[in-house]
Motif scaffolding. Structure first.
Motif, short mmCIF file in Angstrom:
data_model
loop_
_atom_site.label_atom_id
_atom_site.label_comp_id
_atom_site.label_asym_id
_atom_site.label_seq_id
_atom_site.Cartn_x
_atom_site.Cartn_y
_atom_site.Cartn_z
N ALA B 96 0.91 -0.84 0.32
CA ALA B 96 0.24 -0.29 0.41
C ALA B 96 0.89 1.29 0.11
O ALA B 96 0.60 2.11 -0.42
N SER B 166 -5.12 21.81 -3.63
CA SER B 166 -4.96 21.31 -2.44
C SER B 166 -3.57 20.62 -3.03
O SER B 166 -3.08 20.24 -4.28
N VAL B 167 -2.32 20.67 -2.04
CA VAL B 167 -1.04 20.19 -2.73
C VAL B 167 -0.82 19.67 -1.41
O VAL B 167 0.57 19.05 -1.67
N LEU B 168 -1.26 19.08 -0.28
CA LEU B 168 -0.81 17.96 0.29
C LEU B 168 -1.52 16.86 0.48
O LEU B 168 -2.85 16.85 -0.51
N GLY B 169 -1.36 15.63 1.41
CA GLY B 169 -1.44 14.22 1.05
C GLY B 169 -1.06 13.49 -0.27
O GLY B 169 -0.34 14.40 -0.95
N TYR B 170 -1.98 12.95 -0.96
CA TYR B 170 -1.47 12.50 -1.99
C TYR B 170 -3.06 11.35 -2.02
O TYR B 170 -3.90 10.94 -1.62
N PRO B 172 -4.66 8.38 -4.93
CA PRO B 172 -3.41 7.81 -5.96
C PRO B 172 -4.49 8.07 -7.50
O PRO B 172 -5.19 8.78 -8.04
N LEU B 178 -5.31 14.48 -12.05
CA LEU B 178 -5.19 15.42 -11.74
C LEU B 178 -4.86 16.21 -10.21
O LEU B 178 -3.90 16.92 -10.24
N GLN B 182 -1.53 17.12 -9.13
CA GLN B 182 -1.10 18.31 -8.23
C GLN B 182 -0.80 18.88 -6.87
O GLN B 182 0.22 19.35 -6.85
N ALA B 265 3.26 15.22 4.09
CA ALA B 265 1.93 14.26 4.39
C ALA B 265 1.39 13.36 3.25
O ALA B 265 0.18 12.99 3.07
N PRO B 267 1.63 9.80 2.34
CA PRO B 267 1.58 7.95 3.22
C PRO B 267 2.79 7.15 2.04
O PRO B 267 1.86 5.53 1.92
N GLY B 268 3.83 7.18 2.05
CA GLY B 268 4.41 6.46 1.45
C GLY B 268 5.57 5.31 2.36
O GLY B 268 5.57 5.67 4.16
#
Lengths: 497, 316
Positions: B96, B166-170, B172, B178, B182, B265, B267-268
């Motif tokens: 994951a 929105s530039v935070l988080g991930y 899929p 897009l 982004q 932030a 989740p890797g």
């Protein structure tokens, strides 16, 4: 230029559409699991209770006990039997109806050796658990235990089928709360969606609550300003100062139930002498520590938080809280302590603890204590702390809503978190007596005496109750910060477009 | 000959992984405190018996060698055990967390390695000009600015310039292409900048080296244009040290990803291993580091193969 504006406004539109009725909350670390009887770490509780799970009782924002899944209860004359009436119409997220048997099974689960729940000590004295009929549960105690109702607020009720299962709830929690578990993206977010079978008509107001895990506080702040997040439920004083006055958001502040402390090892010289512990208190200047380490955002701490309005004594009642180097030096001389004393102080890896340690190092030097600070990594700290491998330590503790829940395990001889190896027969007798009484007034009298004793000569120099702050986006309504760090109003919070 | 070469490399890989697994296994256990203690750290209403009980449940009561053997024999069958904290299979946790890191490092490598060639070549050709000096100063800045600082700064700048972006988080890529890209822009910049700076400087000096060689003078003498000499003759020779450095830089990038994932932030794998270390989640730490080591070794294996393409002498 036109292109960037377009891109930005498209993103705005997308963002607004996706954010409809979703509360985006940013937390620093993900929970280790969501089984309410196994993981009691701060963020697990914040996510799971009361959104997913409820207890028999609940604690409101003023720290009073309120009905929860039990609508009312009666206590027998001798304080040994509690009879609870279970609310009607409550349903678990899996569709099954809540019965008294589920309540009994949940309490048995907490007490079970196989489950090994850290909450077990909260209901240690409960010896009999019986589901009398579908809506009545009777608890029998071996000795009167005044904090029982407050304790039960922290014990989630889960379906009876999980009584012997230590695994399933960790990943997919099932409760009776207004939100059901939807999805967990490890290190990413946990999503909860509205439970349409919730027993209160019209609740919850939100469609979804999403807890994002954002380790960097600067990132969380930026995300709040950009609209990615609606709520940062716990921010430190420095962050609160930075966000204060920003447009489109509010800062709420309350008095924390948790506190910072300096612990002393009562089994090693010279801290085994009460006079020396009193001298340490006399050397400390708590206001100076608060100004330097907490940006002034806090109050000097006695043994109980001022948030516990019905129990806490004001710190002006403690004579050792007025800094007096001469008196301290005299006390140390009297106790036959040869200065300078070499002291090893271990420090919890948190910025406020590190800062407190440095200020305390200066202050205690005036009395001849030469502190060597050890900034430890969390695992090492916990190990040394638990094994009593320290002269002094700086740490932070979560608070409890009943004095007994803190004092008994921490200061009773051989108590489970008495890492100081503190033993005082007189105190032990008072603690035993106080928990056996159910009348608040009689209990308060004893706890007043206990507070006076612990404040100056106990193994803990309580330092400060910090201001607890939350940053809330303008569009969020119905949220009030809670001194126990939960989102207590989760069922009624709403988000405007 | 070639099979032998391959076999040798596979054997090397196995030895490296075995060695790393042993080192990681011992080191994480040398750090004081174990998962059970940390799990119980804050909620301290617990007796020594309960600690022992919990420890037995997660297998921490066994002798170390037994634990290592159990783990190793499982790992040989690709069974990495279950996470102590969540009870999920370690392989599922890694699977994951792998995609965000893979995407991040891949994009950052493309940007860093890709842009460094034209920039380095430009610096070599325009040596001493004002523009070249400016680029060179930029490269030094890129090398010295820590990525976490750059990351936080870029978040603050972008969110105040474009509130609502929105530039935070991930997200899929398959769910929202897009939104995915982004959110990748800033982390990729933060992660690739040190690599870009490093490689540009390297390409520059390798090119300058190559351009002083006799064959370049010969090429110019036979009438080839300056552009052709730079990009065909000098560049191809300058690429050999460059390819080696790319392999090494990808390794460093996995380290950089830990920091960048923390800041943005994401989740890797970086956050997975960081969290696992502080939670003393032994099986997860061991497997994640093994996966990271394996990918580092594989990249360098690929680099070795690339040499053969670039330099005919290696093929012999």
């Amino acid at each position: 230029m036109i292109r960037t504006t377009l891109l930005a406004s498209t993103a705005c539109l997308i963002g607004a559409a996706a954010a409809a009725q979703t509360l985006d909350v940013a937390l620093d670390v993900p929970p280790a699991g969501l089984d309410p009887h196994l993981v009691t770490a701060f963020n697990s509780v914040l996510i799971a209770s009361p959104a997913i799970y409820e207890g028999l009782t609940s604690i409101d924002n003023d720290l009073n006990v309120q009905p929860g899944l039990a609508t009312d209860w009666t206590i027998s004359e001798d304080g040994l039997t509690y009879t609870f009436t279970i609310v009607e119409g409550a349903t678990f997220h899996d569709g099954s109806a809540l019965t008294a048997e589920d309540v009994a099974a949940s309490l048995r689960r907490v007490q079970s050796e196989d489950i090994a729940s850290p909450l077990a000590s909260r209901i240690d004295l409960v010896t009999g658990i019986e589901a009398v009929d579908d809506t009545t549960v009777e608890l029998t105690l071996s000795a009167p235990f005044a904090p029982l109702l407050a304790s039960l607020a922290g014990i989630a009720i889960v379906p009876a089928e999980f009584e012997t299962d230590p695994e399933a709830l960790q990943q997919t929690p099932v409760g009776t709360g207004p939100f059901r578990f939807e999805e967990w993206q490890p290190n990413g977010y946990i999503s909860l969606t509205a439970f349409d079978g919730y027993r209160v008509e019209g609740q919850p107001a939100l469609d979804e609550v999403r807890f994002h895990f954002v380790p960097e506080s600067a990132t969380a702040q930026a995300g709040l300003l950009s609209g990615d997040y609606d709520l940062l439920p716990t921010i430190d004083p420095a962050t609160a100062l930075m966000l204060e006055g920003q447009p489109d958001l509010n800062i709420q502040t309350t008095r924390d139930l948790a506190y910072t402390l300096i612990g002393m090892n009562a089994s090693v010289p010279p801290f085994d002498q009460p006079e020396v512990r009193r001298a340490v208190n006399l050397l400390l200047n708590r206001q100076e520590i608060i100004d330097a380490a907490l940006f002034g955002a806090g109050v000097p701490a006695g043994p109980l938080s001022p948030a516990l309005t019905s129990w806490a004594l004001d710190v002006s009642e403690f004579d050792c809280y007025t800094t007096d180097v001469d008196a301290a030096t005299a006390l140390l001389e009297e106790a036959g302590v040869e200065t300078p004393v070499q002291v090893r102080m271990i420090v919890l890896p948190r910025q406020d603890a590190r800062d407190i340690a440095q200020v305390a190092q200066q202050q205690l030097a005036a009395g001849g204590f030469e502190l060597t600070l050890e900034n430890q990594e969390i695992g090492t700290f916990v190990q040394d702390w638990r094994n009593g491998n320290f002269d002094m330590f700086v740490s932070a503790n979560g608070g409890n809503v009943d004095p007994d829940l803190y004092f008994y395990r921490t200061f009773f001889g051989g108590g489970s978190t008495n890492v100081f190896q503190y033993a005082d027969d007189e105190l032990d007798a008072m603690l035993d007596e106080a928990r056996s009484l159910t009348g608040t007034e009689a209990r308060k009298e004893i706890y007043d005496e206990i507070q006076r004793k612990l404040a100056c000569e106990g193994p803990v120099a309580h330092i400060a109750y910090a201001d607890l702050s939350a940053a809330v986006a303008e569009g969020v309504s119905g949220y009030t910060i809670s001194p126990i760090g939960r989102i207590a109003d989760i069922a009624t919070i709403d988000v405007a477009e | 000959m070639r099979t032998r070469f391959l076999l040798g490399r596979v054997l090397d890989l196995a030895l490296v992984l075995l060695g790393v697994s042993f080192i990681v296994f011992s080191m994480i256990r040398l750090v004081p405190g174990d998962a059970v203690q940390i799990m119980l750290g804050a909620n301290t209403e617990i007796t020594p018996e309960r600690v022992a009980e919990l420890r037995a449940r997660v297998g921490l009561d066994q002798p170390l060698l037994v634990q290592y053997w159990d783990w190793l024999s499982g790992a040989a069958r690709l069974d990495f055990g279950t996470s102590i904290w969540t009870g999920r299979p370690v392989s599922a946790e890694i699977a994951a967390a792998m995609w965000p890191t893979l995407e991040l490092t891949l994009l950052a490598t493309l940007v860093g390695a890709g842009l460094s060639i034209p920039i380095g070549a430009f610096m070599a050709r325009a040596r001493g000009s004002g523009a070249e000096v400016a680029v060179r100063v930029g490269a030094i800045a890129g090398l010295t600015i820590p990525s976490f600082w750059l990351g936080i700064l870029s978040i603050l700048v972008v969110t105040s310039a474009f509130p609502g972006l929105s530039v935070l988080g991930y997200v899929p890529f398959t769910e929202d292409p897009l939104g995915n890209l982004q959110r990748m822009v800033l982390p990729v910049i933060a992660l690739s900048l040190p690599m870009l700076a490093n490689l540009s400087r390297l390409v520059r000096s390798a090119m300058l080296d190559a351009m002083g060689q006799d064959y370049v003078r010969t090429a110019r003498a036979k009438g080839a244009s300056a552009r052709r000499v730079t990009y065909v003759h000098a560049l191809r020779n300058a690429l050999i040290p460059y390819v080696t450095s790319v392999g090494v830089a990808v390794g460093y990038m996995l380290g950089g990803a830990i920091v960048v994932e923390q800041v943005f932030a994401i989740p890797g794998l970086g956050r997975l291993v960081l969290g696992a270390i502080s939670e003393r989640n032994y099986p997860l730490v061991q497997a994640t580091i093994l996966v990271m080591t394996a990918s580092f070794v594989f990249v360098n294996f690929a680099v070795d193969l690339l040499y053969a393409v670039l330099d005919p002498r290696v093929r012999r």
